[in-house]
Design a protein around this motif. Structure first.
Motif, PDB file in Angstrom:
ATOM      1  N   UNK A 196       0.853  -1.183   0.000  1.00 30.60           N
ATOM      2  CA  UNK A 196       0.000   0.000   0.000  1.00 30.60           C
ATOM      3  C   UNK A 196       0.891   1.236   0.000  1.00 30.60           C
ATOM      4  N   UNK A 197       0.558   2.198  -0.860  1.00 34.65           N
ATOM      5  CA  UNK A 197       1.335   3.441  -0.910  1.00 34.65           C
ATOM      6  C   UNK A 197       2.836   3.152  -1.041  1.00 34.65           C
ATOM      7  N   UNK A 198       3.161   2.177  -1.889  1.00 35.59           N
ATOM      8  CA  UNK A 198       4.551   1.813  -2.192  1.00 35.59           C
ATOM      9  C   UNK A 198       5.286   1.184  -1.008  1.00 35.59           C
ATOM     10  N   UNK A 199       4.562   0.683  -0.016  1.00 35.45           N
ATOM     11  CA  UNK A 199       5.207   0.081   1.151  1.00 35.45           C
ATOM     12  C   UNK A 199       4.524  -1.235   1.510  1.00 35.45           C
ATOM     13  N   UNK A 200       5.310  -2.175   2.020  1.00 30.05           N
ATOM     14  CA  UNK A 200       4.765  -3.462   2.441  1.00 30.05           C
ATOM     15  C   UNK A 200       3.714  -3.249   3.527  1.00 30.05           C
ATOM     16  N   UNK A 201       2.538  -3.835   3.324  1.00 24.98           N
ATOM     17  CA  UNK A 201       1.453  -3.669   4.285  1.00 24.98           C
ATOM     18  C   UNK A 201       0.930  -4.999   4.805  1.00 24.98           C
ATOM     19  N   UNK A 202       0.928  -6.040   3.952  1.00 27.29           N
ATOM     20  CA  UNK A 202       0.218  -7.274   4.287  1.00 27.29           C
ATOM     21  C   UNK A 202       0.920  -8.471   3.679  1.00 27.29           C
ATOM     22  N   UNK A 203       0.925  -9.566   4.416  1.00 28.80           N
ATOM     23  CA  UNK A 203       1.357 -10.867   3.910  1.00 28.80           C
ATOM     24  C   UNK A 203       0.204 -11.852   4.056  1.00 28.80           C
ATOM     25  N   UNK A 204       0.023 -12.680   3.042  1.00 24.77           N
ATOM     26  CA  UNK A 204      -1.040 -13.690   3.071  1.00 24.77           C
ATOM     27  C   UNK A 204      -0.424 -15.049   2.799  1.00 24.77           C
ATOM     28  N   UNK A 232       3.775  -3.971  15.759  1.00 21.95           N
ATOM     29  CA  UNK A 232       2.843  -5.083  15.978  1.00 21.95           C
ATOM     30  C   UNK A 232       2.392  -5.662  14.648  1.00 21.95           C
ATOM     31  N   UNK A 233       2.372  -6.980  14.580  1.00 21.39           N
ATOM     32  CA  UNK A 233       1.838  -7.701  13.430  1.00 21.39           C
ATOM     33  C   UNK A 233       0.451  -8.210  13.830  1.00 21.39           C
ATOM     34  N   UNK A 234      -0.570  -7.787  13.095  1.00 24.81           N
ATOM     35  CA  UNK A 234      -1.946  -8.185  13.392  1.00 24.81           C
ATOM     36  C   UNK A 234      -2.340  -9.340  12.471  1.00 24.81           C
ATOM     37  N   UNK A 235      -2.888 -10.395  13.047  1.00 17.56           N
ATOM     38  CA  UNK A 235      -3.203 -11.616  12.306  1.00 17.56           C
ATOM     39  C   UNK A 235      -4.715 -11.823  12.223  1.00 17.56           C
ATOM     40  N   UNK A 236      -5.176 -12.245  11.066  1.00 19.96           N
ATOM     41  CA  UNK A 236      -6.577 -12.626  10.873  1.00 19.96           C
ATOM     42  C   UNK A 236      -6.590 -13.964  10.149  1.00 19.96           C
ATOM     43  N   UNK A 274      -1.290  -2.376  11.658  1.00 19.30           N
ATOM     44  CA  UNK A 274      -2.705  -2.014  11.754  1.00 19.30           C
ATOM     45  C   UNK A 274      -3.557  -3.269  11.718  1.00 19.30           C
ATOM     46  N   UNK A 275      -4.731  -3.191  12.341  1.00 18.08           N
ATOM     47  CA  UNK A 275      -5.625  -4.332  12.379  1.00 18.08           C
ATOM     48  C   UNK A 275      -6.133  -4.655  10.970  1.00 18.08           C
ATOM     49  N   UNK A 318      -8.962  -2.610   9.114  1.00 21.00           N
ATOM     50  CA  UNK A 318      -8.927  -1.190   9.456  1.00 21.00           C
ATOM     51  C   UNK A 318      -8.596  -0.369   8.218  1.00 21.00           C
ATOM     52  N   UNK A 319      -8.943   0.906   8.253  1.00 16.05           N
ATOM     53  CA  UNK A 319      -8.659   1.786   7.120  1.00 16.05           C
ATOM     54  C   UNK A 319      -7.163   1.884   6.880  1.00 16.05           C
ATOM     55  N   UNK A 320      -6.813   1.925   5.608  1.00 15.59           N
ATOM     56  CA  UNK A 320      -5.413   2.088   5.212  1.00 15.59           C
ATOM     57  C   UNK A 320      -5.045   3.568   5.216  1.00 15.59           C
TER      58      UNK A 320
END
Length: 634
Positions: free
Chosen positions: A423-431, A478-482, A544-545, A548-550
């Motif tokens: 997001x916005x040229x930066x790592x945000x999420x891993x799946x 913090x790394x938030x997991x779902x 971020x959770x 949640x909004x980016x």
């Protein structure tokens, strides 16, 4: 044994190299770059994960005299997660059976007693009236729609019939944002189903497509102030062994000036009963490498599309066609497959996916009305779409890259895939998706989840450990997991995503059934470790959770570079119109209501993105053909 993901050069020089020494059995070591890697997708449209509604079943999904609030709640959930409703295609086989009659005022389609005898299914056998459009207009406000029109009908008044239908859609659905028309459904099968006889193929299809598009443009689009490039081609079932490939249609001048083409539209099913020619099972479905194998011919079509200025969408996609398969499409394993498929196709640069739905299909994301002895209900597949939507978030800036999996232990290599979202040229999420099959029918499972008939139990549910290595600068974050989870791959109920159920409420609205927060603190050396069970997926957000909004989401859609949809490089420098390469990649001019090339202001007013306006289809077709010839030399 050790499960390790290596970068294999996918990530930039800022990536941190994988450790050579094993730390534990079944460990996945992920070491992504904080910056987008080469080959990453373009920004993903928030409506990417969409649906197709079979026209004959529109009233089942949208309601008759009373709206179907169950369907509307499920669609609104997705709009809330991404900030934009999912793209909807109103199309399918029955679009080629329908004609409009003004005095047909019922909340259903009716049989045409005077239909022409032509083909296995009469091309005007279904009559619809104003109520059809009233029902469609109930879709969430601002829903982008691809509207299917009848190409099969070829009687003397075919132009009158198709322009009437197009006019009714644009006039009577003000709540919708109709972005394209689809002329005909799966014309590659017209000889097989009897809609055409004698010579038929991509060239004659192109001629008939252009004739109808021209009429709709002059009689419908221009009076509405809409541009000529408003049509998707060619809605094919398959291009294998046909002359309906994108390169063929370009050679037939389907985008001759003025350009009517807005994008490429094809269909696919992972498996089709009576066609695929081999047995399918839940284990086969969750062997995720088989999806990549099945999709090989479509990947070639994507690549052909990417050599043109037009986006490529799968407007009709399904797990098992035509109406699903109990124990495969209505179970939790289909949710994992769906999440993986959406991420995989997004990483390829596809513009959108439409999961096809009929009211009698076990593969539809939800059952819209009571059927098969059950009330309306949500299927597990829906959760896979929700997980994808929350992974990309309410943003126009999400970009997806797939991790390669070069070294895995026996039994895992074909079942595990990983993706990074920026997001916005930066790592945000891993799946990470772990398709290794564990069934809830195992004697070890204490869950009361329902199981599909014929499922094979496993003795013990395995797990893998995900070890994430980030730069030390991330220490303390913090790394938030779902988790997308259930008791097993064969469970038909009680799926949860991020602690949310869409079944408990009974009306499709979300219910929080678990309030536990899954978090991991990034250590001083940049490492974070968490586990993932077999038959489960996890989305890990940095800082971020999940859901949640980016940050920056409010303006991200405004900041996406206005480029040609088919241009895949990452350079945002404007194309030099004087260069030979730019002439090969730019479409003919689209025309507005005055028959002249659209200005940016014209496009803004019509809700259609601005497009480059130079070049010819013929030159693009030559480019593609030369590319194929060159590849063949090596």
């Amino acid at each position: 044994m050790e499960l390790i993901f290596l970068s294999l050069g996918l990530f930039s020089s800022l990536s941190y190299a994988a450790s050579a020494s094993p730390a534990a059995d079944n460990v996945i070591r992920l070491k992504p770059s904080l910056n987008p890697p080469p080959g990453i997708s373009k920004p993903i449209d928030p409506s990417f994960a969409g649906f197709g509604i079979e026209p004959s079943n529109l009233f089942s999904f949208m309601g008759a005299a009373d709206p179907n609030t169950f369907t509307l709640n499920l669609l609104n959930n997705l709009a809330n997660y991404t900030g934009k409703p999912p793209h909807i295609r109103i199309g399918g086989n029955t679009q080629d059976y329908m004609v409009y009659r003004e005095d047909q005022n019922q909340w259903t389609w009716i049989n045409n007693d005077n239909a022409f005898e032509h083909g296995a299914n009469k091309q005007d056998s279904m009559l619809i009236g104003p109520r059809f459009f009233e029902a469609a207009n109930r879709l969430p406000n601002g829903t982008t729609v691809t509207w299917g029109l009848n190409l099969a009908y070829d009687q003397d008044d075919h132009i009158k019939q198709i322009t009437t239908m197009a006019k009714q859609a644009l006039t009577n659905c003000p709540n919708l944002k109709i972005t394209s028309f689809e002329i005909g459904n799966e014309p590659d099968l017209y000889l097989q189903n009897g809609f055409r006889t004698g010579p038929w193929g991509g060239q004659i299809y192109t001629q008939q497509w252009l004739s109808r598009a021209s009429a709709i443009h002059s009689q419908v689009l221009q009076p509405h102030g809409l541009p000529s490039n408003f049509f998707e081609a060619a809605a094919t079932a398959s291009t294998i062994g046909t002359d309906f490939q994108i390169s063929d249609l370009l050679g037939f001048d389907i985008c001759t000036a003025p350009s009517y083409l807005s994008g490429w539209n094809q269909h696919d099913y992972y498996y089709y009963i009576g066609v695929s020619g081999y047995p399918v099972s839940l284990s086969h479905l969750l062997q995720l490498s088989t999806t990549e194998d099945q999709f090989a011919a479509w990947t070639e079509q994507v690549q052909q599309a990417q050599r043109t200025p037009y986006p490529y969408a799968l407007r009709e996609m399904g797990v098992v066609g035509p109406i699903g398969l109990e124990g495969v499409t209505n179970v939790f394993g289909a949710a994992l497959w769906t999440l993986n498929f959406l991420l995989y196709t997004a990483s390829l640069g596809i513009a959108g996916i439409g999961f096809h739905m009929t009211d009698n299909s076990n593969a539809s994301a939800w059952q819209p009305v009571a059927m098969y002895g059950r009330p309306a209900h949500v299927r597990p597949l829906y959760y896979g779409i929700v997980a994808f939507d929350q992974a990309i978030g309410p943003s126009c800036a999400a970009r997806v890259a797939q991790y390669p999996v070069p070294q895995v232990p026996d039994g895992y290599g074909d079942f595990v895939r990983a993706y990074a979202v920026y997001q916005q040229q930066a790592l945000a999420t891993l799946v990470v998706v772990n398709g290794k099959v564990f069934n809830s029918s195992s004697s070890n499972s204490n869950s009361n989840s329902n199981s599909a008939p014929g499922s094979q139990p496993q003795k013990q549910r395995g797990r893998i450990t995900v070890q994430l290595q980030l730069p030390p600068s991330t220490a303390g974050q913090t790394l938030y997991l779902a988790y997308l989870t259930n008791a097993g791959a064969d469970a038909t109920a009680n799926t949860t995503w991020n602690g949310i159920s869409f079944e408990q409420s009974g009306d499709g609205t979300p219910a929080q059934v678990s309030s536990s927060e899954n978090t991991v603190r990034i250590a001083n050396d940049g490492t974070a470790t968490f586990s993932l069970q077999d038959t489960e997926a996890v989305v890990a957000n940095l800082g971020r959770e999940v859901g949640a909004s980016t940050p920056g989401a409010e303006t991200s859609c405004l900041n996406v570079p206005q480029k040609s949809p088919g241009d895949n490089d990452t350079d945002t420098t404007p194309t030099d119109p004087s260069s030979s390469s730019s002439l090969l990649l730019q479409p003919p001019a689209a025309t507005g209501d005055a028959g002249t090339p659209n200005s940016p202001d014209d496009d803004a007013e019509s809700g259609v993105e601005a497009r480059f306006v130079l070049g010819t289809c013929t030159s693009t077709a030559i480019t593609i053909a030369m590319g194929v010839m060159i590849v063949g030399l090596y």
